[in-house]
Enzyme design. Sequence first.
Site, mmCIF file in Angstrom:
data_model
loop_
_atom_site.group_PDB
_atom_site.id
_atom_site.type_symbol
_atom_site.label_atom_id
_atom_site.label_comp_id
_atom_site.label_asym_id
_atom_site.label_seq_id
_atom_site.Cartn_x
_atom_site.Cartn_y
_atom_site.Cartn_z
ATOM 1 N N GLY A 12 0.836 -1.212 0.000
ATOM 2 C CA GLY A 12 0.000 0.000 0.000
ATOM 3 C C GLY A 12 0.859 1.246 0.000
ATOM 4 C CG ASN A 13 -0.290 4.711 -1.488
ATOM 5 O OD1 ASN A 13 -1.003 5.497 -0.882
ATOM 6 N ND2 ASN A 13 -0.680 4.116 -2.607
#
Length: 410
Positions: free
Chosen positions: A208-209
């Site tokens: 993810g980020n």
Amino acid sequence: MSLQGKRVVVGLGGGIAAFKAVELVRELSRRGAEVRVVMTEAATHFVGPITFAGLTGKPAVTDLWAKEYAGEVHVELGEWADAIVIAPATMNLISRAANGQANDAVLATLACARGVVFFAPSMHHRMWSHGATQANIRTLTDREAVVLGPVTGPLANGEVGEGRMMEPADIAEEIESHLTHSDDLSGSRLLVTAGPTHEDLDPVRFLGNRSSGRMGYAIASRALRRGAEVTLVSGPVHLPVPSGAEVIRVRSAVEMHAAVMSRFDQFDVLIMAAAVADYRPAQRESHKIKKGGDLRLELVRNPDILASVGAKRVQRPSVLVGFALETENLEQSARDKLERKAADLIVANEASAGLGGDTNRATLVEASATTSLPEMGKPALADQILDRVRTLLKNPSARPRRETGHKAPN
Ligand code: C5P
């Protein structure tokens, strides 16, 4: 007189900046607004209600039990006001508002607010940076209140720090800007994407980020306030849904791609504020990956949603907006992206300021214009973006002409 016909309640907390609320009331009146004042008991120790009665022609409400207010004055004022501005908003008042208390004239009126709610905090810098205050401010902005300031400058005790109330003229300017924008997007349908995507590795892990989703949610929220119909395609975030938005929740880039591609042609505007993952694991394991020696992941490219819409759109959406998070050559990279993704506007922000925080410094890049904006809160930036969107919607000649049939990169 651009606040002509607008109704504003000024609510005072008990802080030394209360004297500046006198100037704020005058400034709002000068701009044409009809103003009413409510005060906490503490505020009356700093400035007298008679001053406000003189300025507004109406008694300042200080006590819900006062006999002259037969009926429910807090309900009437909450319904009456297009905007309520709490100035000064002390640490105590902010805390009570965030907790939904309604035990005095100011808080009860706030609890009945129909219009936009503004807070102009004013306190010692350590009270402002206190974890409780910051958490309360976040709660209030999540509920779509607008926080104006505080600014850095001399404080009451002689120290210099962040905690000084914004100047009355600046507060009035912000209120005017919010109120005059109202309904200028009515009749437009906006599709907004927000948040990160999560690319699953196995049933418990993902790539993810750090995107919080705040920028996309702020755009959705401001667009709704300005009268647009909004559908939000949201990756996994922890934010309250702006009231009035239709929300489609997705997890991965592939899901977001499907959600956008199946409906983009029903919208006038697509704003891709989501931080879409460029890659996903080539394989999603059905069992939790066991620990062993070193592990190599194979990643495959995700579809580029913005470019796919840019390539496929015929008439709608007539305005296509993308974001660019860059560490260098901000404007040139944004310009390349504008071309490559066949977008009408790219909001370019520096990677340092752009992801996860409350503020952003952005440059708006269009085919024939570049506008560098100062650092500002995400709701204010949302308004700037929507101003450009509105111009592009109204003035098709401002949009670059292009052949249809661009090839979408993958
Ligand atoms: O190419 P880059 O990721 O820098 O472009 C960012 C813009 O493109 C953002 O508006 C983002 O939402 C969009 N994007 C997309 N699909 C992807 C990657 C980015 O729509 N797979």
